[in-house]
Design an enzyme around this catalytic site. Structure first.
Site, mmCIF file in Angstrom:
data_model
loop_
_atom_site.group_PDB
_atom_site.id
_atom_site.type_symbol
_atom_site.label_atom_id
_atom_site.label_comp_id
_atom_site.label_asym_id
_atom_site.label_seq_id
_atom_site.Cartn_x
_atom_site.Cartn_y
_atom_site.Cartn_z
ATOM 1 C CE1 TYR A 67 -3.852 -2.420 0.310
ATOM 2 C CE2 TYR A 67 -2.311 -3.458 2.273
ATOM 3 C CZ TYR A 67 -3.503 -3.318 1.328
ATOM 4 O OH TYR A 67 -4.277 -4.600 1.274
ATOM 5 C CG ASP A 94 -0.915 -8.512 8.986
ATOM 6 O OD1 ASP A 94 -0.550 -9.711 9.017
ATOM 7 O OD2 ASP A 94 -0.266 -7.574 8.379
#
Length: 622
Positions: free
Chosen positions: A15, A125
């Site tokens: 990202y 995560d």
């Protein structure tokens, strides 16, 4: 952005990229995350999960988002700077952590996680790369790019977290998971802190479930009915495995640590403790002062004055290629020269000398204020420097511990780790030199490490060690469970060994011929399929096989294959029938007699005046 000066790139992810910067006003070091996509309004920016979650979270063990800047349709996140992540901290050490250090790291991780869950988010995560450190004394949770609100409506995406730390309900494609998936990941990280090796290093999602079953054992349907429903919905059956005691895999962990890991690594997410409940476990009730110390809370000011970043150099990450969403992930590593593996040196586990934990008291644990001392303006004198990558994550299968012993003799073990998940060209060329295409590797030669991915250290685990106990270790366990053995062709194993059991010393025994027999030596053949495939034979003797240029096919009847004579007539060659024929019932097979009947043809019709006598051939009147 003109208020910050960018110094060098720390990492590049899916990202965005992460840069190291410095405030022009205060000289403070920061980490700048530059998003790759463009944002054309502030509403777009504020809807990002990372912004929505981090702007609400202010905790000593959660990374601080200082400000958000939108400039020329590009979005920048300004974070506090941290020296390294937990993976780098483990990788750069040559000694295992003492349990007191692991306890402090785990306490800070669970404190931050409990705070996140309490405020209505779960991370999704959790992994060592997303736990940022200033040494082992200060740990903070980072990278909330995948974070979700607990009150948000499922279904969620099925791909979350790095595979090795992924909870079984996520692996089985559940869409209603929640905060227990973070607790599972923390349990896996805790085991890795003790061993510097991932507990479940699966090479795929299915292999990850197999690795979990190999350690925890096959779950019972009564223990986790939802898991069996998920498995049946995707036509998956759990492999049948017997559980291994975690103490066998993690011998340097105390009984309280083993108990806490066992509870966090429960198949059923409903039976896992919450982060707050885990903090009340007896593992943390030992009278040890836990949490970040005062001078480490202020260590960033030391970095501002002492850390002079070098010129940018290309980082050499040797881990599996993965997306790098970590906002502060990796300080630029400098290329390291090749050097021999240094064995890990164990530190005497502190639980051998520590006093037994006192009984659980409600008042004992309700002292969170004391765990976060006030900031004191003390500046350590030790300079902080960035350290490059030295090697990949270490794996199960390299350490053999004596059962019941402490970690004192860990220095005698071969704990070197491979520096790459890919095989080195040197190792590959060495294998080519030592193997010819017509023979198996010699008994004393090491098996070349050219397996792909996660099995890179398996050959190290196959070395026998007569000085160490043969207790059930991770090495022996994973070897037994392996579906194949390196350097051994499974087709030849089934051909030669029949139903014999193949163990880790298969290439040392006499099942595998070391060289081919001489051409024209006595050839013993056995019938490999008595019912059909009349022409199929397999080499049964120790003399090897017959090369194709010595064979010749005759006719199409029965598709027989004969050996071409080597200087003698065909009548001098017969098929030797040895003990291999005794196991087949029915009449014996005499290939010589049958084949000669097939091969022998009628004598050609004599010609008349050089022409074919058709009347003699087909009958009739002249």
């Amino acid at each position: 952005m003109n208020r910050y000066t960018t110094m060098r790139q720390l990492g590049d992810g899916t990202y965005g990229s992460v840069l190291m910067g410095k405030s022009n006003e205060s000289g403070e070091l920061v980490a700048i995350k530059r998003m790759k996509r463009k944002f054309y309004s502030w509403d777009e920016c504020m809807n990002l999960r990372e912004v929505k979650s981090l702007k609400k979270l202010n905790h000593a063990n959660v990374i601080k988002l200082k400000e958000v800047i939108r400039e020329n349709d590009h979005l920048y996140f300004i974070f506090e700077y941290m020296k390294e992540n937990l993976y780098q901290l483990m990788k750069d050490r040559n000694k295992l952590f003492p349990e007191s250090v692991i306890r402090n790291i785990m306490y800070q991780i669970l404190q931050g996680l409990a705070f996140i869950h309490k405020h209505g988010f779960f991370h999704r995560d959790m992994k060592p790369e997303n736990l940022l450190c200033m040494g082992p004394e200060l740990v903070k949770i980072a990278d909330f790019g995948l974070a979700r609100e607990l009150r948000s409506q499922p279904p969620y995406t099925d791909y979350v977290s790095t595979r090795w730390y992924r909870a079984p309900e996520v692996l089985l494609r559940s869409s209603v998971y929640s905060s227990p998936i973070d607790v599972w990941a923390v349990g896996s990280i805790m085991a890795e802190l003790y061993t510097f090796r991932p507990l479940f290093p699966g090479t795929s999602e299915v292999d990850e479930i197999f690795k979990i079953c190999q350690v925890l054992g096959t779950p019972k349907k009564s223990d986790w009915p939802e898991g069996y429903q998920l498995a049946s919905s995707m036509n998956f059956r759990f492999p049948q495995c017997i559980p291994i005691n975690l103490k066998t895999l993690i011998p340097n962990a105390s009984s309280e640590a083993i108990q806490l890991m066992t509870e966090m690594l429960n198949w059923d997410p409903k039976k896992r403790p919450t982060a707050s409940q885990a903090l009340k476990h007896p593992y943390f009730q030992v009278g040890q002062v836990l949490g970040p110390s005062a001078h480490h809370l202020d260590a960033k000011q030391t970095l501002h004055k002492q850390l002079q970043p070098p010129e940018p150099k290309p980082s050499s990450s040797e881990r599996d290629p993965k997306p790098l969403p970590n906002i502060l992930d990796q300080p630029a590593g400098q290329p390291q020269p090749k050097q021999g593996h240094q064995p890990l040196q164990a530190i005497q586990p502190p639980q051998n000398t520590v006093v037994q934990p006192p009984p659980k008291q409600q008042g004992h644990h309700k002292q969170p204020q004391t765990m976060f001392p006030s900031i004191v303006k003390t500046i350590p004198t030790n300079p902080v420097s960035t350290v490059g990558h030295k090697g990949a994550r270490r794996r199960w299968g390299q350490t053999v511990f004596k059962s019941g012993d402490s970690c004192d003799n860990i220095e005698d073990c071969d704990l070197g780790a491979s520096h790459s998940k890919k095989p080195s060209m040197d190792a590959f060329k060495e294998k080519k030199k030592k193997e010819s295409p017509f023979r198996f590797p010699e008994a004393g030669l090491p098996v070349s490490n050219h397996l792909k991915g996660e099995n890179r250290n398996l050959h190290a685990s196959l070395k026998s060690d007569t000085n160490l106990s043969t207790a059930s270790t991770a090495k022996q366990y994973y070897l037994k469970q392996s579906r194949y053995l390196p350097g051994v062709n499974p087709k030849n194993v089934s051909l030669v060994a029949g139903g014999k059991d193949i163990n880790s010393h298969s290439w040392n025994n006499q099942l595998f011929p070391k060289s081919l027999g001489s051409m024209g030596a006595d050839l013993a053949f056995k019938r490999s399929n008595a019912a059909g495939n009349l022409g199929s034979y397999s080499a049964y003797s120790q003399t090897g096989c017959v090369p194709s240029f010595l064979k010749k096919e005759v006719g199409s009847a029965g598709q027989r294959i004969h050996l071409a004579p080597l200087g003698a007539s065909a009548a001098d060659y017969t098929w030797s029938t040895k003990t291999g024929q005794g196991q087949f019932s029915g009449r014996t097979y005499n290939p010589t007699a049958k084949n000669l009947n097939i091969v022998n043809r009628t004598q050609p019709v004599p010609s008349v005046h050089g022409r074919t006598d058709w009347v003699a051939k087909y009958g009739g009147h002249r």
